[in-house]
Design an enzyme around this catalytic site. Sequence first.
Site, PDB file in Angstrom:
ATOM      1  N   ASP A 191       0.840  -1.192   0.000  1.00  0.00           N
ATOM      2  CA  ASP A 191       0.000   0.000   0.000  1.00  0.00           C
ATOM      3  C   ASP A 191       0.881   1.250   0.000  1.00  0.00           C
ATOM      4  O   ASP A 191       1.888   1.323   0.702  1.00  0.00           O
ATOM      5  CB  ASP A 191      -0.881  -0.019   1.252  1.00  0.00           C
ATOM      6  CG  ASP A 191      -1.883   1.106   1.286  1.00  0.00           C
ATOM      7  OD1 ASP A 191      -2.731   1.164   0.380  1.00  0.00           O
ATOM      8  OD2 ASP A 191      -1.830   1.919   2.221  1.00  0.00           O
ATOM      9  N   GLU A 228      14.916 -15.011   0.035  1.00  0.00           N
ATOM     10  CA  GLU A 228      15.346 -16.098   0.918  1.00  0.00           C
ATOM     11  C   GLU A 228      14.380 -17.280   0.858  1.00  0.00           C
ATOM     12  O   GLU A 228      14.722 -18.383   1.275  1.00  0.00           O
ATOM     13  CB  GLU A 228      15.418 -15.611   2.372  1.00  0.00           C
ATOM     14  CG  GLU A 228      16.462 -14.542   2.636  1.00  0.00           C
ATOM     15  CD  GLU A 228      16.326 -13.980   4.044  1.00  0.00           C
ATOM     16  OE1 GLU A 228      15.544 -14.556   4.855  1.00  0.00           O
ATOM     17  OE2 GLU A 228      16.987 -12.976   4.350  1.00  0.00           O
TER      18      GLU A 228
END
Length: 506
Positions: A191, A228
């Site tokens: 957002d 990751e």
Amino acid sequence: MNWWRGAAIYQVYPRSFADGNGDGVGDLAGLRQKLPYLAELGVDAIWLSPWYPSPLADGGYDVADYRDIEPVFGTLVEAEKLIGEAHAVGLRVIIDIVPNHCSDQHPWFQEALRGVKRDRFWFHEGDEPPNDWQSRFGGPAWSKAPDGSWYLHLYSPEQPDLNWTNPEVRAEFESILRFWLDRGVDGFRIDVADGLVKDFTKPDAELPYSDQDGVHDIYRSWRRVLDEYPDERVFVGEMWLPDPERFARYLRADELHSAFNFDFLCCPWEPGELRRVIDATLAAHAPVGAPPTWVLSNHDVTRHVSRMGREDTSFDFGRRQHLTPTDLELGTERARAAIMLTTALPGCVYVYQGEELGLEEVDDLPDELREDPVWVRSGHTDRGRDGCRVPIPWGDDGPSWLPRPEHWRSLSVAAQTGDPDSMLAHYRTVLALRRSEPSLGDGPMAWLDLGPGVVAFSRGDDFACVLNLSAEPVALPAHDAVLLASRPLADGAVPPDTAVWIRRAR
């Protein structure tokens, strides 16, 4: 190919999607029950607007706790079950993250009001605010705290802006990302992605709180966190930026994967403008190798069935055109064509809940039921966004937190199921064909010249989309088969406001 480069993604606004316990508010129980519906619709992923604990000063975008679920919606355990159940039916899950601001009820801000670690936010001591910045919801962007100091909020006063120069803020949000990634979410919609960094040295500059260079370092660090994890997790940015080159900077290989295409959403239903915006979109994305996105509606803007039935078919936050005369039959025909246009274009497409039912904007909500802070902050001159957030009809509906129009009974999922001419059947067919057609999704396109009133292009060697926006029927180019039309052809020709997919003649 990366799944997100050509995905069809469905936006769920949790309060208004499906009510599982009959209290009038959508919840995770309702969403879990409807996962088979979404899988059958033919989308690849769902994106959920905020589901976090919130006082709902701004529809959940005022987050009080980033590591839990709003009790009205359910529990964290239910959220984990939802993620697993969505994966089981072939749906990925993207959730909103709100890094620009939190709720004034967030523990950090409550501590700041007591004078503890105020540098997590933007506070100013003095008799007057430090500048005249204005809130995007109307009125000043600075409010007075109980002790007489001022704090910054670019949205409602209940949404204090976080200070991203503070390392503690950066570390906290990287921890929040890992919290949800560990629970299996497939990505985040960010957002106000352009708004995290503020430049207080240039208070009179145009939008010194938007698109500052330092924001890119934040997203590079976020991308390292995301990378990751296995299974292609993604970031989707929300940036309303006028400069396509600066927009594309967010989509470099070490930052965000994609971003919403608001130029297209705001574009009028006009052939020259559509071609211009499509060309500009493709040109902006090409240098960074990112896929475009195509969006017709979302939880912040006028539903496109209404917009496309008005004399002015564009969208602008500055003039939402509430209560404007609207031809819903025309808007519906255009919406049927529009979904064929967006799903045929290169890249990723978004569907906002209820558009597959042909729902329109609800302009005539009683004023006392409006919850959007825009309504209050504008001095009751802007009716806000509640009209696109009315709960969608399923057919066995009880009460809802915003009232549905009576005629929506005929637009409910139950009423449309089994009707081959319904909007729901049309969306299911469009999305199924898109998934089975190897030329669609990510990849190249080429324009076809069928006259100034026609938007037409090819995908691959033998697929073409023809959209007639002229006032008269137009002939199709040479083809072996008509795959789908948004409305019946007229003696083999394409009527106005109609889209057709064809298998081109070789």
